[in-house]
Design an enzyme around this catalytic site. Structure first.
Site, PDB file in Angstrom:
ATOM      1  N   GLY A 128    -144.467 -22.205  59.535  1.00  0.00           N
ATOM      2  CA  GLY A 128    -144.194 -23.292  58.605  1.00  0.00           C
ATOM      3  C   GLY A 128    -145.380 -23.780  57.806  1.00  0.00           C
TER       4      GLY A 128
ATOM      5  N   ASN B 228    -146.198 -22.939  54.779  1.00  0.00           N
ATOM      6  CA  ASN B 228    -145.749 -23.235  53.414  1.00  0.00           C
ATOM      7  C   ASN B 228    -144.894 -24.503  53.390  1.00  0.00           C
ATOM      8  OD1 ASN B 228    -146.785 -21.106  51.590  1.00  0.00           O
ATOM      9  ND2 ASN B 228    -145.785 -19.783  53.066  1.00  0.00           N
TER      10      ASN B 228
ATOM     11  N   ARG C 186    -123.978 -11.955  58.929  1.00  0.00           N
ATOM     12  CA  ARG C 186    -124.863 -12.650  57.979  1.00  0.00           C
ATOM     13  C   ARG C 186    -124.059 -13.673  57.172  1.00  0.00           C
ATOM     14  NH1 ARG C 186    -129.759  -9.863  57.649  1.00  0.00           N
ATOM     15  NH2 ARG C 186    -129.658  -7.684  58.234  1.00  0.00           N
TER      16      ARG C 186
ATOM     17  N   MET D 168    -136.948 -15.125  57.378  1.00  0.00           N
ATOM     18  CA  MET D 168    -136.934 -13.700  57.682  1.00  0.00           C
ATOM     19  C   MET D 168    -135.513 -13.159  57.860  1.00  0.00           C
ATOM     20  SD  MET D 168    -140.084 -13.326  57.358  1.00  0.00           S
ATOM     21  CE  MET D 168    -140.248 -11.598  57.777  1.00  0.00           C
TER      22      MET D 168
ATOM     23  N   ILE E 200    -131.980 -11.687  55.512  1.00  0.00           N
ATOM     24  CA  ILE E 200    -131.412 -11.293  54.225  1.00  0.00           C
ATOM     25  C   ILE E 200    -130.212 -12.187  53.961  1.00  0.00           C
ATOM     26  CG2 ILE E 200    -130.226  -9.443  52.991  1.00  0.00           C
ATOM     27  CD1 ILE E 200    -131.937  -7.462  54.639  1.00  0.00           C
TER      28      ILE E 200
ATOM     29  N   ASN F 189    -137.561 -17.683  46.639  1.00  0.00           N
ATOM     30  CA  ASN F 189    -138.176 -17.037  47.793  1.00  0.00           C
ATOM     31  C   ASN F 189    -139.662 -16.864  47.532  1.00  0.00           C
ATOM     32  OD1 ASN F 189    -138.233 -15.587  50.333  1.00  0.00           O
ATOM     33  ND2 ASN F 189    -138.432 -13.703  49.149  1.00  0.00           N
TER      34      ASN F 189
ATOM     35  N   HIS G 212    -142.770 -14.446  48.658  1.00  0.00           N
ATOM     36  CA  HIS G 212    -142.981 -13.124  49.278  1.00  0.00           C
ATOM     37  C   HIS G 212    -144.463 -12.754  49.189  1.00  0.00           C
ATOM     38  CE1 HIS G 212    -141.903  -9.136  50.679  1.00  0.00           C
ATOM     39  NE2 HIS G 212    -142.682  -8.645  49.720  1.00  0.00           N
TER      40      HIS G 212
END
Length: 194
Positions: A14, A16, A67, A92, A94, A109, A111
């Site tokens: 965490g 960010n 998902r 983490m 999709i 997002n 990356h």
């Protein structure tokens, strides 16, 4: 300017999330984090949310049959907290059309590479293995294809002799904190035009 109502998705430490919360607390961003959603019961990000007095909801992906079922639960939580933008900061998982349709063009997002290079997991290790001299980080709008979608901000980070994945990732994180704030500030400035 009406503050952006953010929901943050995170899976790990965490850093960010904390940088974002700090920037908001210092009035550097016209935004509010309404909720943190995390999927890993041991994620340190939950402790950070508690320290910032930000609601945190555990949605352990292992508890869902698909998902899509996870994303349905995520959407319910985001809507319950009146979120209008979703920030994937070390998420983490999709995502599926379930989330992307509920928050069309409002999911970003972060990356750890200069996309379109080194998509997917282990981007830092991919960059080291490829022998490139520069890598970095990217904030982008999320699309169905992993680590694709329009780029909002990028920062370059040189790869130094003797770099390990840990050393390089630490230098990338410094830049991640900056470009995440830049991207959210730009979104806030352009809200309504996006």
């Amino acid at each position: 300017m009406k503050p952006l109502r953010l929901g943050v998705l995170a899976s790990g430490s965490g850093t960010n999330f904390a940088a974002l919360a700090e920037a908001i607390a210092q009035d550097q961003l016209p935004a509010q984090i309404h909720v943190l959603i995390y999927n890993n019961p041991k994620a340190k990000v939950a402790e950070r949310a508690q320290a910032w007095k930000i609601p945190a909801e555990l949605l352990n992906h292992r508890d869902f049959p698909s998902r899509e079922a996870l994303d349905e639960a995520i959407v319910r939580v985001l809507q319950a907290y009146d979120v209008d933008w979703v920030v994937m900061a070390g998420w983490m998982r999709i995502v599926t059309p379930v989330l992307l349709q509920a928050y069309s063009d409002r999911v970003i997002n972060l990356h750890p590479s200069l996309l379109p290079s080194f998509k997917g997991l282990h981007a830092v290790e991919q960059a080291l293995a490829a022998g490139v001299k520069i890598t970095g980080c990217t904030v982008h709008l999320v699309s169905l294809e992993v680590d694709s979608g329009p780029i909002l901000a990028q920062a370059a980070v040189p790869i130094l002799a003797g770099d390990t994945p840990e050393k390089l990732h630490q230098r990338i994180q410094v830049q991640e904190h900056q470009i995440l704030k830049q991207a959210i500030a730009q979104i806030a400035k352009n809200q309504g035009d996006f």
